[in-house]
Design a protein around this motif. Sequence first.
Motif, PDB file in Angstrom:
ATOM      1  N   THR A   1      17.944 -40.524 -43.094  1.00  0.00           N
ATOM      2  CA  THR A   1      18.168 -41.963 -43.013  1.00  0.00           C
ATOM      3  C   THR A   1      19.538 -42.281 -43.614  1.00  0.00           C
ATOM      4  OG1 THR A   1      17.153 -42.425 -45.161  1.00  0.00           O
ATOM      5  CG2 THR A   1      15.700 -42.379 -43.249  1.00  0.00           C
ATOM      6  N   THR A   2      19.990 -43.490 -43.414  1.00  0.00           N
ATOM      7  CA  THR A   2      21.326 -43.863 -43.865  1.00  0.00           C
ATOM      8  C   THR A   2      21.471 -43.754 -45.374  1.00  0.00           C
ATOM      9  OG1 THR A   2      21.441 -45.389 -42.000  1.00  0.00           O
ATOM     10  CG2 THR A   2      23.074 -45.674 -43.725  1.00  0.00           C
TER      11      THR A   2
ATOM     12  N   ASN B   1      11.323 -46.090 -41.540  1.00  0.00           N
ATOM     13  CA  ASN B   1      12.606 -46.612 -41.077  1.00  0.00           C
ATOM     14  C   ASN B   1      12.345 -47.348 -39.754  1.00  0.00           C
ATOM     15  OD1 ASN B   1      15.346 -47.097 -40.957  1.00  0.00           O
ATOM     16  ND2 ASN B   1      15.846 -45.079 -40.126  1.00  0.00           N
TER      17      ASN B   1
ATOM     18  N   CYS C   1      13.413 -49.978 -38.195  1.00  0.00           N
ATOM     19  CA  CYS C   1      14.468 -50.505 -37.334  1.00  0.00           C
ATOM     20  C   CYS C   1      15.816 -50.090 -37.883  1.00  0.00           C
ATOM     21  CB  CYS C   1      14.374 -52.038 -37.221  1.00  0.00           C
ATOM     22  SG  CYS C   1      14.411 -52.887 -38.812  1.00  0.00           S
ATOM     23  N   ASP C   2      16.872 -50.361 -37.151  1.00  0.00           N
ATOM     24  CA  ASP C   2      18.199 -49.895 -37.521  1.00  0.00           C
ATOM     25  C   ASP C   2      18.717 -50.526 -38.804  1.00  0.00           C
ATOM     26  OD1 ASP C   2      18.231 -48.292 -35.301  1.00  0.00           O
ATOM     27  OD2 ASP C   2      19.330 -49.742 -34.052  1.00  0.00           O
ATOM     28  N   TRP C   3      18.203 -51.709 -39.164  1.00  0.00           N
ATOM     29  CA  TRP C   3      18.781 -52.420 -40.300  1.00  0.00           C
ATOM     30  C   TRP C   3      17.892 -52.420 -41.544  1.00  0.00           C
ATOM     31  CZ3 TRP C   3      15.722 -56.446 -41.916  1.00  0.00           C
ATOM     32  CH2 TRP C   3      14.804 -56.932 -40.993  1.00  0.00           C
TER      33      TRP C   3
ATOM     34  N   ASN D   1      14.981 -50.012 -44.156  1.00  0.00           N
ATOM     35  CA  ASN D   1      14.280 -48.797 -44.548  1.00  0.00           C
ATOM     36  C   ASN D   1      13.450 -49.095 -45.790  1.00  0.00           C
ATOM     37  OD1 ASN D   1      14.394 -46.180 -46.440  1.00  0.00           O
ATOM     38  ND2 ASN D   1      14.373 -45.522 -44.313  1.00  0.00           N
TER      39      ASN D   1
ATOM     40  N   TYR E   1      20.675 -52.861 -43.997  1.00  0.00           N
ATOM     41  CA  TYR E   1      21.968 -52.564 -43.391  1.00  0.00           C
ATOM     42  C   TYR E   1      22.434 -53.793 -42.604  1.00  0.00           C
ATOM     43  CZ  TYR E   1      19.766 -48.035 -44.226  1.00  0.00           C
ATOM     44  OH  TYR E   1      19.097 -46.983 -44.790  1.00  0.00           O
TER      45      TYR E   1
ATOM     46  N   GLU F   1      26.747 -51.983 -39.787  1.00  0.00           N
ATOM     47  CA  GLU F   1      26.573 -50.533 -39.678  1.00  0.00           C
ATOM     48  C   GLU F   1      27.062 -49.778 -40.914  1.00  0.00           C
ATOM     49  OE1 GLU F   1      27.812 -46.833 -36.691  1.00  0.00           O
ATOM     50  OE2 GLU F   1      28.422 -48.896 -36.255  1.00  0.00           O
TER      51      GLU F   1
END
Length: 855
Positions: A135-136, A731, A733-735, A737, A770, A773
């Motif tokens: 993950t990010t 996680n 969705c993209d934005w 966690n 997030y 990005e």
Amino acid sequence: MKKLVLFSVFVFCCTLSIFAQSHSIMGTVVDSSTLEPITGVNVIVRHCTDNGIIAYTTTADNGTFSLQINHDNLADYTLQVTCLGYEQQTLNLTDNNYLIKLKEKSFELQEVSIKADKIIQNKDTTSYFVTNFATTKDRTIGDVLTNMPGINIAENGKISYNGSPINKFYVEGIDLFDGKYNLATNNISYENIARVEVIENHQAIKALQGTGVDTETAINLKLKDSAKSVWNGNFLGKGGFTHDEGLWETELFAARFSSKSQSATTLKSNNTGKNIADEGNSLTIDDLLYMYPGSEISGSLTSAPSISTNLSNDRTRFNRTHMFSNSSMWKLSESGQIKSQIIYTDDKNTYDQSIESAYYLMDNLLVKGTQETSSVKDKGLQASVVATIDKDSYFLSDELSFKSKWRTFTSEINGDFNYHSIADITTYNVENRLKYVKKTGNNIFQIMSLNKYEFIPEDLYVGGESVKQQKIDKGNFFSNTNFRFLHNIKRWSLGTNMDLFGNIYNFNSLYNDASINYQNDLNVNYIGARLNPEIIYQNEHLKLNLKFPLSVYHFSGEQSATKIYVKPDIYLKWKFLPRWTLFVNATIGNSYTGNGLYYTAPVMTDYRAMYAGFLNYDGKIEKRIGGRISYANPSDMLFANLSATYSDENTKRSISKQVDNGYVYYLYEPGNDKYKLLFADGSISKGIELINGSIELSSSFQNHNMPLEQNGYISTIDFGSINSGITLKSNPCDWFNIDYKIGHKYNYMKSEALKSVTQHLTQKCLLVFYPIEDISIKLNGEHYLSFFDSGQKKNTFLVDLEFVYRYKQFDFLASVTNLFNQNVYSYTIYGDLSSTTTQYNIRGRNVTIGVNWYF
């Protein structure tokens, strides 16, 4: 006893009388189109009748392979060659040398289970694709390992796979870190790793591969092509402040991994509470192979405050720590290599604690309270060099190592006791390990030797209400040579081990105060031999190992005696269903327990505790049985395991404890005290596609049962704990966690006359946002709720906030830890008819900013 000796001799003679033919199978695997060699191809020899695995290996960097089978007729076997992205080939064994050309095919696996390309299982190897679990918020491969179902990482960094400990940790097939794999997991960037391979039934020595002897569980990190043969790492620089001091944290990690050499260097320093000194600790059980009764000694003095909390170490450490390490490997040939390692640590910690000690006496409860301010200064140096030759026919390894640790423990005690104390403990250790394995046909011959010298001088000064001094010098030399012979007959291995060993142990101590002196001048020596016949049976689904060790010790020095110890052992591993495996281990018998509490005159270990023992060559009588059942379904990302152990020991001694106004005196005398331990734990982890994450349920239970005489009153006490927890990682969705964990711990102690209980509820939640990005916002919350025996309860809330901006190869960081500036935390532990409740000072609000550069 005569029957046991005759049985051992009979098994040994049997192993010498049976022989069979051996075949070496060699070859090269190449791409059929380019004729380029292919690395990491699985090469398996199978029996034609039952398809059972006879031997297994993987191709080297140049595409070559070599394995040995101990069977007469080659026509009874096939050679199976498989590799991801290539068509499988199965050949009848007719020759000893092969050139195998594999054709490319689309990504499709017949015998392999796949779930969204996240986990692939091929026989004993389970591969996790790192990009699917990262993950990010993650930075190191250790961060990503915590996201992988079936893999568990303890607080000290020790890794297990579905309940099995990891005993080898490789990078591209090389054990660079020699068991100290925190140096890898805490530093190597996950972005350099293509996949993590978990290898079960692994054998590191080529001459033993395919025999099923001494297998273990290993992890191998497969690098991305872009990370091979180039320097990569990171440099971190942070600065900040608390209410009373400035903060710094710097880290430099640089590593280069190639087929001919590997090197990793770490340089770190901080005063932010981060525990970097423990990165040099060994986490595998390789040392147990060289651990014998009497080969290990340790210090007698209390060398640090007791720290036992639900909090992470970073919360309670007030430190100034520096660490340097270098691990290097050079390949001298295809089969020879040299490794070296050096680790230096300089670690200073300060502690401020309020301690309430409760002693449960027959007619009352004695409570003593103190305020203790202490510091621990540690310096440590480890250095080792090992040369290895690993061929199909033999293995040779020789290692020389040196370890030293210098510790000064200073305390100021006020309250019901008023003292100041200084303890100096130094440890020196020089060790040489030699291992030789020779395989000839169906026979395996092995020699292992250990020569080890340790010296531990200790000094304790206690001043205040009265002046007390304790001086201790310990010296120990141990030598052991092990001879092992195994003969393979199809699915059977018959053999024996023989050990020849000797030990010289010196213990000198002097205690004095204003009114009395106590002195010990002890010398305990022994020589001995151990005969250990063993029988191994194994097939594709079952492994059974029986051992029958018989040991003879002759002691000299303070007292002369000859003792015989017998302790049979059985180990079973049974894969009774494709995804289910059962492990059972049991032993019964008596064994020598080592040098232990041999001193007869009292020894002071801290400002209010003294111990005295006796010469005990009787050892202990032990009955122990343990088992584990595991389920693994990588295709569904579902893993589960449940284990339990019960042991019953007669230590041939009894403990008498005298509590006199808070001063504690322990006397060990000949007796028949029995100690019982019941331990159980289990976990279930499941990867869940719907939430793009995983969930884990875990639980554990342990109970200690022991007799104790305290102030003339004999009782049997039980103390232990029950733990349970749930961990959720998602996680979605993209934005966004989330990592959430809730745990409950129930600590207890009970006897015929009392029962005392504390409970602790822990919640931890990490939210990562997030908004765009390249920016992440981390919000970490922790809640600790403690219920004490008095009926009181205490809530503690901790909140951390961190901002990260990523620009190309740079992370720009800003963080605030312990945002609400909480300062104390309380915890209770139980022991021998006593409990200790400690209020710890924890780190206050820390503000830091910094940059992390990845190269």
